[in-house]
Scaffold this motif. Structure first.
Motif, PDB file in Angstrom:
ATOM      1  N   CYS A 154      -8.108  19.776  31.084  1.00 37.74           N
ATOM      2  CA  CYS A 154      -7.005  19.095  31.773  1.00 37.74           C
ATOM      3  C   CYS A 154      -6.763  19.702  33.151  1.00 37.74           C
ATOM      4  N   HIS A 196     -11.316  13.511  22.587  1.00 36.53           N
ATOM      5  CA  HIS A 196     -10.867  12.326  23.325  1.00 36.53           C
ATOM      6  C   HIS A 196      -9.373  12.095  23.119  1.00 36.53           C
ATOM      7  N   ASP A 197      -8.937  12.132  21.866  1.00 34.50           N
ATOM      8  CA  ASP A 197      -7.529  11.872  21.551  1.00 34.50           C
ATOM      9  C   ASP A 197      -6.612  12.898  22.208  1.00 34.50           C
ATOM     10  N   LYS A 198      -6.943  14.173  22.118  1.00 37.34           N
ATOM     11  CA  LYS A 198      -6.111  15.239  22.703  1.00 37.34           C
ATOM     12  C   LYS A 198      -6.073  15.143  24.228  1.00 37.34           C
ATOM     13  N   ASN A 207      -6.515  12.463  26.078  1.00 44.61           N
ATOM     14  CA  ASN A 207      -5.762  11.280  26.480  1.00 44.61           C
ATOM     15  C   ASN A 207      -4.257  11.501  26.357  1.00 44.61           C
ATOM     16  N   ILE A 208      -3.831  12.283  25.381  1.00 35.65           N
ATOM     17  CA  ILE A 208      -2.405  12.617  25.258  1.00 35.65           C
ATOM     18  C   ILE A 208      -2.007  13.596  26.361  1.00 35.65           C
ATOM     19  N   ALA A 209      -2.807  14.644  26.546  1.00 32.99           N
ATOM     20  CA  ALA A 209      -2.483  15.691  27.515  1.00 32.99           C
ATOM     21  C   ALA A 209      -2.519  15.196  28.959  1.00 32.99           C
ATOM     22  N   LEU A 233      -1.903  11.998  29.943  1.00 33.18           N
ATOM     23  CA  LEU A 233      -1.225  10.700  30.038  1.00 33.18           C
ATOM     24  C   LEU A 233      -0.469  10.537  31.360  1.00 33.18           C
ATOM     25  N   LYS A 269      -2.908  10.040  34.125  1.00 34.75           N
ATOM     26  CA  LYS A 269      -3.500   8.708  33.996  1.00 34.75           C
ATOM     27  C   LYS A 269      -2.564   7.640  34.553  1.00 34.75           C
ATOM     28  N   LYS A 270      -1.282   7.776  34.241  1.00 40.82           N
ATOM     29  CA  LYS A 270      -0.315   6.787  34.722  1.00 40.82           C
ATOM     30  C   LYS A 270      -0.052   6.910  36.216  1.00 40.82           C
TER      31      LYS A 270
END
Length: 172
Positions: free
Chosen positions: A75, A133-135, A137-139, A141, A144-145
């Motif tokens: 990240c 991938h899941d972690k 995408n959460i971390a 977020l 990304k936005k």
């Protein structure tokens, strides 16, 4: 238009020089000091921009110490790379300035070019990629936005080959 070949994590990457920026090797990054971590490269492929980090392994998701550290490091690298790239686009007054390749200098071009953050882990089984991938995408977020990032993907060498993000896997 000559290609530049890079070997990283036992994978060979090859992109036209005008579409590739080795952010990890640039003088602007090096002038920031050792505590700022970056991904390997940024490349333009068609009408998309890829921020690529390459790894040869990752800790198991069940490892309560190493796995969160790994996610945090990835990240940090993606975030720092987006920020430095943006700063270079905005001509921030860094102590050392390096010019971006023509096809990666996006000022004055379409601001709707899709941005993809891609972690490629050589040798990983597809099912091992899902928790990473899941972690991520959460971390990531908020990043990304705020940067309207199209995708945050974690793929292995097979998928990278299929999508022509790598040329080949290097075997010893």
């Amino acid at each position: 238009m000559p290609n530049k070949t890079i070997q990283e994590s036992n994978m060979e990457f090859s992109f036209p020089e005008v579409d590739l920026f080795q952010i990890e090797k640039c003088s602007t990054y090096k002038s920031l000091g050792s505590r700022v971590k970056m991904i390997e490269m940024i490349c333009r492929k068609g009408n998309q921009l890829f921020f690529i980090e390459a790894k040869s392994s990752s800790p198991k998701p069940g490892d309560e110490v190493k796995f969160p550290e790994f996610i945090s490091e990835i990240c940090e690298k993606f975030t720092n790379s987006i920020l430095l790239y943006s700063g270079m686009q905005l001509n921030r007054p860094y102590t050392t300035i390096e010019t971006l390749p023509n096809n990666l200098s996006l000022l004055g071009t379409s601001n709707s070019i899709p941005i993809n953050l891609t972690l490629i882990i050589n040798g990983h089984e597809k099912e091992w990629l899902i928790p990473i991938h899941d972690k991520l995408n959460i971390a990531l977020l908020a990043l990304k936005k705020t940067f309207a990032i199209k995708n945050i993907k974690v793929i292995n060498h097979e998928t990278a080959l299929r999508h022509k993000l790598i040329q080949r896997v290097i075997t010893n």
